[in-house]
Design a protein around this motif. Structure first.
Motif, PDB file in Angstrom:
ATOM      1  N   GLU A  51       0.864  -1.183   0.000  1.00 16.32           N
ATOM      2  CA  GLU A  51       0.000   0.000   0.000  1.00 16.32           C
ATOM      3  C   GLU A  51       0.897   1.228   0.000  1.00 16.32           C
ATOM      4  O   GLU A  51       1.995   1.196   0.557  1.00 16.32           O
ATOM      5  N   ASP A  52       0.367   2.333  -0.591  1.00 21.13           N
ATOM      6  CA  ASP A  52       1.144   3.568  -0.589  1.00 21.13           C
ATOM      7  C   ASP A  52       1.188   4.187   0.801  1.00 21.13           C
ATOM      8  O   ASP A  52       0.282   3.987   1.615  1.00 21.13           O
ATOM      9  N   GLY A  53       2.208   4.990   1.007  1.00 17.00           N
ATOM     10  CA  GLY A  53       2.345   5.730   2.257  1.00 17.00           C
ATOM     11  C   GLY A  53       1.492   6.997   2.229  1.00 17.00           C
ATOM     12  O   GLY A  53       0.609   7.138   1.386  1.00 17.00           O
ATOM     13  N   PRO A  54       1.784   7.946   3.140  1.00 17.85           N
ATOM     14  CA  PRO A  54       0.948   9.128   3.310  1.00 17.85           C
ATOM     15  C   PRO A  54       0.784   9.939   2.010  1.00 17.85           C
ATOM     16  O   PRO A  54       1.770  10.232   1.323  1.00 17.85           O
ATOM     17  N   ALA A  55      -0.477  10.309   1.727  1.00 16.95           N
ATOM     18  CA  ALA A  55      -0.782  11.048   0.496  1.00 16.95           C
ATOM     19  C   ALA A  55      -0.025  12.369   0.437  1.00 16.95           C
ATOM     20  O   ALA A  55       0.412  12.795  -0.637  1.00 16.95           O
ATOM     21  N   ASP A  56       0.173  13.012   1.585  1.00 17.12           N
ATOM     22  CA  ASP A  56       0.872  14.314   1.594  1.00 17.12           C
ATOM     23  C   ASP A  56       2.309  14.174   1.085  1.00 17.12           C
ATOM     24  O   ASP A  56       2.847  15.084   0.453  1.00 17.12           O
ATOM     25  N   VAL A  57       2.916  13.050   1.398  1.00 15.02           N
ATOM     26  CA  VAL A  57       4.303  12.840   0.986  1.00 15.02           C
ATOM     27  C   VAL A  57       4.354  12.620  -0.536  1.00 15.02           C
ATOM     28  O   VAL A  57       5.193  13.178  -1.245  1.00 15.02           O
ATOM     29  N   ALA A 308       1.790  -8.241  12.415  1.00 16.33           N
ATOM     30  CA  ALA A 308       2.649  -9.355  12.838  1.00 16.33           C
ATOM     31  C   ALA A 308       1.818 -10.374  13.623  1.00 16.33           C
ATOM     32  O   ALA A 308       2.041 -11.594  13.516  1.00 16.33           O
ATOM     33  N   ALA A 309       0.850  -9.880  14.397  1.00 16.77           N
ATOM     34  CA  ALA A 309       0.012 -10.805  15.189  1.00 16.77           C
ATOM     35  C   ALA A 309      -0.841 -11.669  14.256  1.00 16.77           C
ATOM     36  O   ALA A 309      -1.010 -12.877  14.481  1.00 16.77           O
ATOM     37  N   ILE A 310      -1.392 -11.068  13.189  1.00 13.77           N
ATOM     38  CA  ILE A 310      -2.208 -11.848  12.230  1.00 13.77           C
ATOM     39  C   ILE A 310      -1.330 -12.904  11.546  1.00 13.77           C
ATOM     40  O   ILE A 310      -1.685 -14.085  11.456  1.00 13.77           O
ATOM     41  N   LEU A 311      -0.165 -12.474  11.099  1.00  8.42           N
ATOM     42  CA  LEU A 311       0.747 -13.411  10.435  1.00  8.42           C
ATOM     43  C   LEU A 311       1.147 -14.527  11.399  1.00  8.42           C
ATOM     44  O   LEU A 311       1.139 -15.716  11.035  1.00  8.42           O
ATOM     45  N   VAL A 385      -4.011  -6.357   5.414  1.00 10.30           N
ATOM     46  CA  VAL A 385      -4.580  -7.376   6.297  1.00 10.30           C
ATOM     47  C   VAL A 385      -5.250  -8.489   5.490  1.00 10.30           C
ATOM     48  O   VAL A 385      -5.084  -9.679   5.790  1.00 10.30           O
ATOM     49  N   ASP A 386      -5.979  -8.130   4.411  1.00 12.72           N
ATOM     50  CA  ASP A 386      -6.645  -9.182   3.638  1.00 12.72           C
ATOM     51  C   ASP A 386      -5.629 -10.116   2.970  1.00 12.72           C
ATOM     52  O   ASP A 386      -5.878 -11.308   2.814  1.00 12.72           O
ATOM     53  N   VAL A 387      -4.465  -9.572   2.640  1.00 12.80           N
ATOM     54  CA  VAL A 387      -3.418 -10.412   2.027  1.00 12.80           C
ATOM     55  C   VAL A 387      -2.844 -11.366   3.078  1.00 12.80           C
ATOM     56  O   VAL A 387      -2.630 -12.561   2.813  1.00 12.80           O
ATOM     57  N   GLU A 390      -5.382 -14.050   3.660  1.00 17.40           N
ATOM     58  CA  GLU A 390      -5.381 -15.012   2.550  1.00 17.40           C
ATOM     59  C   GLU A 390      -4.165 -15.955   2.672  1.00 17.40           C
ATOM     60  O   GLU A 390      -4.286 -17.175   2.500  1.00 17.40           O
ATOM     61  N   ALA A 391      -3.006 -15.376   3.026  1.00 21.32           N
ATOM     62  CA  ALA A 391      -1.809 -16.218   3.209  1.00 21.32           C
ATOM     63  C   ALA A 391      -2.064 -17.225   4.324  1.00 21.32           C
ATOM     64  O   ALA A 391      -1.693 -18.408   4.203  1.00 21.32           O
ATOM     65  N   SER A 392      -2.708 -16.790   5.396  1.00 18.86           N
ATOM     66  CA  SER A 392      -2.981 -17.691   6.528  1.00 18.86           C
ATOM     67  C   SER A 392      -3.895 -18.836   6.084  1.00 18.86           C
ATOM     68  O   SER A 392      -3.675 -19.990   6.439  1.00 18.86           O
ATOM     69  N   ARG A 393      -4.924 -18.497   5.303  1.00 16.37           N
ATOM     70  CA  ARG A 393      -5.836 -19.549   4.801  1.00 16.37           C
ATOM     71  C   ARG A 393      -5.052 -20.556   3.971  1.00 16.37           C
ATOM     72  O   ARG A 393      -5.226 -21.766   4.092  1.00 16.37           O
TER      73      ARG A 393
END
Ligand code: PMP
Ligand code: GLN
Length: 401
Positions: A51-57, A308-311, A385-387, A390-393
């Motif tokens: 995902e991209d970082g802050p839009a302002d940057v 990290a907790a999800i992974l 998070v969805d990725v 999906e990896a966990s599944r």
């Protein structure tokens, strides 16, 4: 892959960069990303965010291009970025480098590390002490600089160094102690005792401390503490960081080094003949990023800890054991409970057996120490998070199968 000509062969061999057939091996990250693309696997190998970082940057970079910031910058970096780095170090750590003499902007932490090692190594007898496993460019740059690598093992499951092993590795031949904290690939964050011991040993043996703090805002166990904040370490420490992780812009390659003026000048002297200067319009954009409010930076560690907790749960549910990370993008898992003998084979099969890519820890160690890490795999949590779900599944299939 091209084969290695003449004089470069020794350097490449020294850094473990050759394939069995004598050709230059691609980095493990490039190899695994290619494998993920070929197989359609979820890429938890190479550490880059999806995902991209802050839009302002991002907007600040577009504006800088539109405003004409497209030519070479001053050698040390654009003044607004030099001041923003100094302000950032003051805001988070109470350090106050002088932007005019004690900071230099580089093409990522990678160039900062290369220029620093090339600048500091004086003789083929100089040694550079690193914790092992280590980020792959360390061994390559130590070899390019013509020095010797001395490693201090970090062992499963907590990857904290043994202070005695550290003390044994640092001698009067030590020119540099190179400390990456939070640590890639293990996810470890070093204890205050280890930081103090590094400072003590550097002083005792008159060594320079070089730190790699690219994950400084991704310490979710305890707040990050740069070694340069220890008064006895500050006069002999070069602190390296970069924008890639903090602003989710790993392709921008804007990094920096700060420390005592004479050491920074030595780095600048080398760096001007590597890239001369890094991308001009990206520098004011990163200056804007470094001036974002505290909440942005605090959110980085919280988000990464949650990911990290999800992974971690996904890996455990798949039957792997994990080392609980305290920082960085990464979690190390032991594939031995699934019958794996060699993480390298396991990782080459994993895209097809489970549709997920990880990186064997043996890619981060010297060949003679591979056995110690034989069944360990690094997975990156810097994904949506969805990725990760999906990896966990997908990984769950391993324990079901
Ligand atoms: N050091 C470590 C520990 C890293 O993980 C990385 C990878 N991003 C780098 C240095 C290189 O940083 P950069 O992309 O800013 O050159
Ligand atoms: N730092 C990234 C990692 O450890 C990779 C950088 C690279 O590909 N050289 O995954």
């Amino acid at each position: 892959m091209s084969s290695v000509p003449g004089a470069w062969r020794r350097t490449a061999e020294g850094a473990g960069l050759l394939s069995a057939d004598g050709s230059i091996a691609p980095t493990i990250f490039a190899e695994m990303t290619e494998l993920a693309a070929e197989t359609g696997a979820v890429n938890l190998g190479q550490g880059f965010p999806d995902e991209d970082g802050p839009a302002d940057v991002l907007e600040a970079a577009r504006k800088a291009i539109a405003d004409g910031a497209n030519q070479y910058t001053p050698g040390r970096g654009v003044p607004s970025l030099l001041s923003a780095i100094a302000e950032h170090q003051e805001r988070f750590y109470g350090l106050a480098p002088d932007p005019a003499t004690e900071i230099v902007v580089t093409a990522g932490a990678t160039e900062a590390l290369a220029a620093t090692l090339l600048a500091l190594i004086d003789s083929p007898d100089d040694e550079v002490v690193v914790f092992e496993p280590y980020y792959d460019s360390y061994a390559a740059c130590v070899a390019l600089a013509g020095a010797r690598l001395r490693t201090v093992p970090l062992e499963w499951p907590d990857f904290q160094p043994d202070p005695q092993a550290l003390a044994d590795a640092v001698t009067d031949r030590t020119r540099v102690i190179l400390v990456n904290d939070p640590h890639n690939p293990t996810g470890a964050v070093f204890s205050p005792e280890i930081r103090a011991e590094v400072a003590r040993l550097a002083d005792e043996h008159d060594a320079i401390i070089v730190t790699d703090e690219v994950y400084e805002h991704m310490s979710f166990g305890a707040p990050h503490v740069p070694i340069a904040t220890l008064p006895e370490a500050a006069p002999r420490t070069l602190t390296i960081s970069s924008a890639g992780k903090t602003f989710s812009a790993t392709g921008w390659k804007i990094g920096w080094v700060h420390g005592p003026a004479d050491l920074v000048t030595a780095v600048l002297t080398v760096k001007q003949f590597l890239t001369y200067v890094p991308a001009s319009p990206l520098q004011p954009a990163i200056a804007a990023g470094l001036r974002l409010p505290d909440a942005f930076f605090a959110g980085l560690a919280t988000d990464m800890g949650a990911k990290a907790a999800i992974l971690g749960s996904g890996l455990r549910a798949a039957g792997l054991e994990i080392s609980e990370p305290a920082g960085s993008y990464f979690t190390v898992a032991d594939a031995a409970p699934l019958g794996a003998r060699d993480a390298s084979d396991f990782c080459r099969e994993l895209p097809r057996s489970a549709g997920v890519v990880g990186v064997p820890l043996t890619a981060f160690v010297t060949p003679e120490n591979r056995d110690r890490y034989a069944t360990l795999v690094r997975f990156a949590a810097c994904k949506r998070v969805d990725v990760l779900e999906e990896a966990s599944r997908r990984l769950a299939a391993l324990s079901a199968g």
